[in-house]
Write a protein that holds these residues in place. Sequence first.
Motif, PDB file in Angstrom:
ATOM      1  N   PHE A 103      19.356  53.007  14.279  1.00 15.95           N
ATOM      2  CA  PHE A 103      18.245  52.123  13.914  1.00 15.95           C
ATOM      3  C   PHE A 103      18.188  51.965  12.397  1.00 15.95           C
ATOM      4  CE2 PHE A 103      16.693  54.566  17.692  1.00 15.95           C
ATOM      5  CZ  PHE A 103      16.767  53.529  18.614  1.00 15.95           C
ATOM      6  N   PRO A 104      19.124  51.236  11.804  1.00  9.16           N
ATOM      7  CA  PRO A 104      19.184  51.185  10.336  1.00  9.16           C
ATOM      8  C   PRO A 104      18.006  50.477   9.681  1.00  9.16           C
ATOM      9  CG  PRO A 104      20.767  49.668  11.298  1.00  9.16           C
ATOM     10  CD  PRO A 104      20.182  50.456  12.429  1.00  9.16           C
ATOM     11  N   ARG A 105      17.190  49.794  10.436  1.00  5.94           N
ATOM     12  CA  ARG A 105      16.116  49.010   9.823  1.00  5.94           C
ATOM     13  C   ARG A 105      14.717  49.556  10.071  1.00  5.94           C
ATOM     14  NH1 ARG A 105      20.197  45.852  11.075  1.00  5.94           N
ATOM     15  NH2 ARG A 105      20.923  44.278   9.621  1.00  5.94           N
ATOM     16  N   LEU A 106      14.592  50.828  10.400  1.00  7.78           N
ATOM     17  CA  LEU A 106      13.253  51.385  10.606  1.00  7.78           C
ATOM     18  C   LEU A 106      12.487  51.469   9.294  1.00  7.78           C
ATOM     19  CD1 LEU A 106      13.477  54.264  13.233  1.00  7.78           C
ATOM     20  CD2 LEU A 106      12.508  51.994  13.487  1.00  7.78           C
ATOM     21  N   GLY A 107      13.200  51.526   8.207  1.00 12.52           N
ATOM     22  CA  GLY A 107      12.537  51.546   6.912  1.00 12.52           C
ATOM     23  C   GLY A 107      12.257  52.946   6.429  1.00 12.52           C
ATOM     24  N   LYS A 108      11.885  53.022   5.176  1.00 15.93           N
ATOM     25  CA  LYS A 108      11.626  54.306   4.539  1.00 15.93           C
ATOM     26  C   LYS A 108      10.479  55.025   5.245  1.00 15.93           C
ATOM     27  CE  LYS A 108      10.980  56.435   0.099  1.00 15.93           C
ATOM     28  NZ  LYS A 108      11.004  56.287  -1.324  1.00 15.93           N
ATOM     29  N   GLY A 109      10.714  56.285   5.571  1.00 18.73           N
ATOM     30  CA  GLY A 109       9.685  57.090   6.215  1.00 18.73           C
ATOM     31  C   GLY A 109       9.554  56.851   7.711  1.00 18.73           C
ATOM     32  N   GLY A 110      10.390  55.996   8.247  1.00 15.40           N
ATOM     33  CA  GLY A 110      10.284  55.660   9.662  1.00 15.40           C
ATOM     34  C   GLY A 110      11.167  56.473  10.578  1.00 15.40           C
TER      35      GLY A 110
END
Length: 167
Positions: A103-110
């Motif tokens: 899931f490379p696009r969960l974002g920072k802290g996700g």
Amino acid sequence: LGVVPIDGLRIRGSRAYGTLVDPKRCSSKSSLEIHGIPDGELCGQPTFAEVWDPLRRALRGRIVAGHNVGFDMGFLRAEVARIGGACPNVPVIDTALLARAVFPRLGKGGYGLDEVVEQLGISLDGVQRHRALPDAQVTAEALVALVPRLLDRGVTTFLDLQRRCAE
């Protein structure tokens, strides 16, 4: 302390092991806030020295998987050193890092365990979070769910998994 064995991609819940451990000191305020385990509940539980031999045997020939596993391995190494033992050099897989590959696009802290299992469709209903055995069970479920997705991305060997963790 919580251990949930996985053989292949089958979770062996019947062979799971969990216990509270008496640290022989007062818990920190932050630990109490996270885990909600008061000192009185830890008093009288087995000490780390008492659970180390069965744990060491359980780790033999295994790969240790965990979510942000470096944190847990740091505690394990410190406790083993404190009792004068030697921590086995076991291969380690971090499900948080694997989730970043899936899931490379969960974002920072996700990439906390709660966020990852939500992405994987794993329910946390009735799970007592921030306790070792339930967290180990959820992490095992996450690993089993992540592996097929990694296979779809060309990860086919343990070396591939290690490389993904290092990216």
